[in-house]
Design a protein around this motif. Sequence first.
Motif, PDB file in Angstrom:
ATOM      1  N   LEU A  35      55.590 -47.927   4.660  1.00 42.23           N
ATOM      2  CA  LEU A  35      55.777 -47.079   5.835  1.00 42.23           C
ATOM      3  C   LEU A  35      54.531 -46.256   6.142  1.00 42.23           C
ATOM      4  CD1 LEU A  35      59.419 -45.851   5.152  1.00 42.23           C
ATOM      5  CD2 LEU A  35      58.707 -47.354   7.020  1.00 42.23           C
ATOM      6  N   GLU A  36      53.903 -45.756   5.086  1.00 48.71           N
ATOM      7  CA  GLU A  36      52.737 -44.903   5.302  1.00 48.71           C
ATOM      8  C   GLU A  36      51.475 -45.707   5.604  1.00 48.71           C
ATOM      9  OE1 GLU A  36      52.628 -42.062   2.098  1.00 48.71           O
ATOM     10  OE2 GLU A  36      54.546 -41.180   2.718  1.00 48.71           O
ATOM     11  N   ALA A  37      51.502 -47.002   5.311  1.00 52.69           N
ATOM     12  CA  ALA A  37      50.412 -47.868   5.751  1.00 52.69           C
ATOM     13  C   ALA A  37      50.478 -48.045   7.269  1.00 52.69           C
ATOM     14  CB  ALA A  37      50.489 -49.225   5.061  1.00 52.69           C
ATOM     15  N   GLN A  38      51.706 -48.063   7.792  1.00 52.85           N
ATOM     16  CA  GLN A  38      51.895 -48.199   9.238  1.00 52.85           C
ATOM     17  C   GLN A  38      51.694 -46.869   9.955  1.00 52.85           C
ATOM     18  OE1 GLN A  38      54.454 -47.055  11.489  1.00 52.85           O
ATOM     19  NE2 GLN A  38      53.533 -48.235  13.153  1.00 52.85           N
ATOM     20  N   SER A  39      52.212 -45.779   9.393  1.00 51.68           N
ATOM     21  CA  SER A  39      52.131 -44.453  10.001  1.00 51.68           C
ATOM     22  C   SER A  39      51.731 -43.428   8.948  1.00 51.68           C
ATOM     23  CB  SER A  39      53.484 -44.054  10.617  1.00 51.68           C
ATOM     24  OG  SER A  39      53.826 -44.891  11.696  1.00 51.68           O
ATOM     25  N   PRO A  40      50.426 -43.199   8.755  1.00 52.23           N
ATOM     26  CA  PRO A  40      49.961 -42.247   7.739  1.00 52.23           C
ATOM     27  C   PRO A  40      50.556 -40.855   7.956  1.00 52.23           C
ATOM     28  CG  PRO A  40      48.131 -43.525   8.625  1.00 52.23           C
ATOM     29  CD  PRO A  40      49.317 -43.829   9.484  1.00 52.23           C
ATOM     30  N   VAL A  41      50.943 -40.204   6.869  1.00 50.08           N
ATOM     31  CA  VAL A  41      51.593 -38.900   6.991  1.00 50.08           C
ATOM     32  C   VAL A  41      50.656 -37.834   7.553  1.00 50.08           C
ATOM     33  CG1 VAL A  41      53.323 -39.306   5.219  1.00 50.08           C
ATOM     34  CG2 VAL A  41      51.105 -38.389   4.561  1.00 50.08           C
ATOM     35  N   ASP A  42      49.334 -38.025   7.408  1.00 48.30           N
ATOM     36  CA  ASP A  42      48.428 -37.004   7.920  1.00 48.30           C
ATOM     37  C   ASP A  42      48.349 -37.003   9.442  1.00 48.30           C
ATOM     38  OD1 ASP A  42      46.943 -39.276   8.382  1.00 48.30           O
ATOM     39  OD2 ASP A  42      45.216 -38.684   7.171  1.00 48.30           O
ATOM     40  N   ALA A  43      49.010 -37.974  10.078  1.00 47.55           N
ATOM     41  CA  ALA A  43      49.068 -38.002  11.536  1.00 47.55           C
ATOM     42  C   ALA A  43      50.224 -37.161  12.073  1.00 47.55           C
ATOM     43  CB  ALA A  43      49.213 -39.439  12.029  1.00 47.55           C
ATOM     44  N   ALA A  44      51.118 -36.709  11.196  1.00 43.73           N
ATOM     45  CA  ALA A  44      52.266 -35.898  11.621  1.00 43.73           C
ATOM     46  C   ALA A  44      51.805 -34.513  12.065  1.00 43.73           C
ATOM     47  CB  ALA A  44      53.274 -35.784  10.490  1.00 43.73           C
ATOM     48  N   MET A  45      52.554 -33.926  12.995  1.00 43.13           N
ATOM     49  CA  MET A  45      52.262 -32.574  13.448  1.00 43.13           C
ATOM     50  C   MET A  45      52.493 -31.562  12.323  1.00 43.13           C
ATOM     51  SD  MET A  45      51.373 -33.077  16.634  1.00 43.13           S
ATOM     52  CE  MET A  45      50.616 -34.592  16.015  1.00 43.13           C
ATOM     53  N   GLU A  46      51.801 -30.431  12.378  1.00 39.05           N
ATOM     54  CA  GLU A  46      51.904 -29.429  11.312  1.00 39.05           C
ATOM     55  C   GLU A  46      53.320 -28.910  11.134  1.00 39.05           C
ATOM     56  OE1 GLU A  46      49.146 -26.267  11.785  1.00 39.05           O
ATOM     57  OE2 GLU A  46      47.364 -27.532  11.510  1.00 39.05           O
ATOM     58  N   TRP A  47      54.069 -28.822  12.221  1.00 40.16           N
ATOM     59  CA  TRP A  47      55.424 -28.259  12.155  1.00 40.16           C
ATOM     60  C   TRP A  47      56.453 -29.265  11.646  1.00 40.16           C
ATOM     61  CZ3 TRP A  47      58.335 -31.452  15.062  1.00 40.16           C
ATOM     62  CH2 TRP A  47      57.713 -32.106  16.137  1.00 40.16           C
ATOM     63  N   ASP A  48      56.045 -30.520  11.518  1.00 39.77           N
ATOM     64  CA  ASP A  48      56.976 -31.588  11.187  1.00 39.77           C
ATOM     65  C   ASP A  48      57.266 -31.623   9.688  1.00 39.77           C
ATOM     66  OD1 ASP A  48      58.640 -33.678  11.743  1.00 39.77           O
ATOM     67  OD2 ASP A  48      57.065 -35.099  12.268  1.00 39.77           O
ATOM     68  N   ASN A  49      58.278 -32.413   9.311  1.00 40.75           N
ATOM     69  CA  ASN A  49      58.644 -32.560   7.903  1.00 40.75           C
ATOM     70  C   ASN A  49      58.950 -34.027   7.638  1.00 40.75           C
ATOM     71  OD1 ASN A  49      59.214 -31.733   5.256  1.00 40.75           O
ATOM     72  ND2 ASN A  49      61.392 -31.492   5.694  1.00 40.75           N
ATOM     73  N   VAL A  50      57.911 -34.771   7.253  1.00 39.16           N
ATOM     74  CA  VAL A  50      58.060 -36.212   7.073  1.00 39.16           C
ATOM     75  C   VAL A  50      57.885 -36.585   5.610  1.00 39.16           C
ATOM     76  CG1 VAL A  50      57.225 -36.646   9.407  1.00 39.16           C
ATOM     77  CG2 VAL A  50      55.614 -36.698   7.495  1.00 39.16           C
ATOM     78  N   GLY A  51      58.236 -37.839   5.297  1.00 33.45           N
ATOM     79  CA  GLY A  51      58.073 -38.330   3.936  1.00 33.45           C
ATOM     80  C   GLY A  51      59.408 -38.450   3.217  1.00 33.45           C
ATOM     81  N   LEU A  52      59.340 -38.555   1.902  1.00 31.90           N
ATOM     82  CA  LEU A  52      60.547 -38.637   1.072  1.00 31.90           C
ATOM     83  C   LEU A  52      61.139 -37.242   0.951  1.00 31.90           C
ATOM     84  CD1 LEU A  52      62.345 -40.473  -0.713  1.00 31.90           C
ATOM     85  CD2 LEU A  52      60.890 -39.799  -2.649  1.00 31.90           C
ATOM     86  N   LEU A  53      62.287 -37.027   1.559  1.00 33.15           N
ATOM     87  CA  LEU A  53      62.917 -35.706   1.581  1.00 33.15           C
ATOM     88  C   LEU A  53      64.021 -35.567   0.532  1.00 33.15           C
ATOM     89  CD1 LEU A  53      63.190 -35.057   5.441  1.00 33.15           C
ATOM     90  CD2 LEU A  53      61.258 -34.715   3.895  1.00 33.15           C
ATOM     91  N   ILE A  54      64.592 -36.681   0.104  1.00 38.49           N
ATOM     92  CA  ILE A  54      65.642 -36.662  -0.914  1.00 38.49           C
ATOM     93  C   ILE A  54      65.477 -37.902  -1.792  1.00 38.49           C
ATOM     94  CG2 ILE A  54      68.135 -36.770  -1.348  1.00 38.49           C
ATOM     95  CD1 ILE A  54      68.577 -35.538   1.425  1.00 38.49           C
ATOM     96  N   GLY A  55      65.559 -37.725  -3.098  1.00 38.10           N
ATOM     97  CA  GLY A  55      65.633 -38.880  -3.971  1.00 38.10           C
ATOM     98  C   GLY A  55      64.470 -39.071  -4.916  1.00 38.10           C
ATOM     99  N   ASP A  56      64.576 -40.140  -5.687  1.00 39.32           N
ATOM    100  CA  ASP A  56      63.629 -40.483  -6.743  1.00 39.32           C
ATOM    101  C   ASP A  56      62.733 -41.617  -6.261  1.00 39.32           C
ATOM    102  OD1 ASP A  56      62.312 -41.301  -9.021  1.00 39.32           O
ATOM    103  OD2 ASP A  56      64.108 -41.567 -10.246  1.00 39.32           O
ATOM    104  N   SER A  57      61.426 -41.409  -6.291  1.00 42.81           N
ATOM    105  CA  SER A  57      60.494 -42.430  -5.801  1.00 42.81           C
ATOM    106  C   SER A  57      60.485 -43.679  -6.680  1.00 42.81           C
ATOM    107  CB  SER A  57      59.079 -41.859  -5.704  1.00 42.81           C
ATOM    108  OG  SER A  57      58.623 -41.430  -6.968  1.00 42.81           O
ATOM    109  N   ASN A  58      61.057 -43.580  -7.888  1.00 36.50           N
ATOM    110  CA  ASN A  58      61.104 -44.734  -8.787  1.00 36.50           C
ATOM    111  C   ASN A  58      62.436 -45.488  -8.742  1.00 36.50           C
ATOM    112  OD1 ASN A  58      58.478 -44.518 -10.024  1.00 36.50           O
ATOM    113  ND2 ASN A  58      59.233 -42.659 -11.032  1.00 36.50           N
ATOM    114  N   LYS A  59      63.325 -45.062  -7.856  1.00 35.09           N
ATOM    115  CA  LYS A  59      64.633 -45.711  -7.738  1.00 35.09           C
ATOM    116  C   LYS A  59      64.481 -47.150  -7.231  1.00 35.09           C
ATOM    117  CE  LYS A  59      68.842 -45.558  -4.920  1.00 35.09           C
ATOM    118  NZ  LYS A  59      69.754 -45.974  -5.997  1.00 35.09           N
ATOM    119  N   GLU A  60      65.246 -48.044  -7.814  1.00 33.56           N
ATOM    120  CA  GLU A  60      65.261 -49.435  -7.362  1.00 33.56           C
ATOM    121  C   GLU A  60      65.951 -49.534  -6.000  1.00 33.56           C
ATOM    122  OE1 GLU A  60      64.235 -53.426  -7.829  1.00 33.56           O
ATOM    123  OE2 GLU A  60      63.823 -51.789  -9.233  1.00 33.56           O
ATOM    124  N   VAL A  61      65.367 -50.328  -5.110  1.00 36.28           N
ATOM    125  CA  VAL A  61      65.911 -50.474  -3.752  1.00 36.28           C
ATOM    126  C   VAL A  61      66.235 -51.932  -3.466  1.00 36.28           C
ATOM    127  CG1 VAL A  61      65.465 -50.192  -1.282  1.00 36.28           C
ATOM    128  CG2 VAL A  61      64.623 -48.478  -2.905  1.00 36.28           C
TER     129      VAL A  61
END
Length: 254
Positions: free
Chosen positions: A10-36
């Motif tokens: 997802l971040e290869a398509q839309s880098p998080v540094d392009a988000a506005m300062e007031w925004d809240n993007v990325g992993l907001l809940i959960g474990d980044s190592n969880k199997e999907v």
Amino acid sequence: MIVQDIIDRLEAQSPVDAAMEWDNVGLLIGDSNKEVRKIYIALDATDDVINNAIEFGADMLVTHHPLIFSGMKRLTSDDFIGRRVITLIRNDIAYYAIHTNFDVYGMGALAEDALELDAATPLDISQGEEGMGRIGNLTVPIKLKKLASEVKKKFDINAVRVYGDLDTKVQKIAIMPGSGKSEIDNALEQGAQVLITGDIGHHDGIDAVAKGIAIIDAGHYGLEHLFIDYIASYLEEDDVEIGKEDITNPYAVI
């Protein structure tokens, strides 16, 4: 595949540094190592969406609009955001939001393609040569009324609101998916004859016409639901099953 693998894509398509300062993007809940194994895609993390993600058996939920915008001092079931967060945690669903960074690197291009604009460029540049919205030309001038009908058809919308003379012919078009009243003057300065966007108030609309630009209010949801199909297609993998929220306007026109 784990959550972090999905994040990387997802971040290869839309880098998080392009988000506005007031925004809240990325992993907001959960474990980044969880199997999907299953991912559910929607525009908003509503109660219905979360319930549908649970029924689908999702390991991860991806939405455009973040469920959590501002800081939370307590996490309880006393408010709707707290209840939704608790439900996601209880069901072990990782939650990721890709918002204004996608607006910069995805939403404008989707809108441009839907309208088949020629020589289109970002309406509001914010990241190098990238930015939000698009401004470009139709192949031939058409009446504002006809353009409104085309917007309904191409974005699968039941109704739009139009400010301006319906018989006026327009060719240079600005589009800002989501809420775009702050872009009226910018679109006008760049020579747009009409701005297609959402969340236009009464005074915004009539003042825009007085300034010399027509407005087609296609709704916030109406222009941004393209996100669902695009991200679903982008994340398709042989070993990951994708579920999508049905395209359903959050309000009824009676």
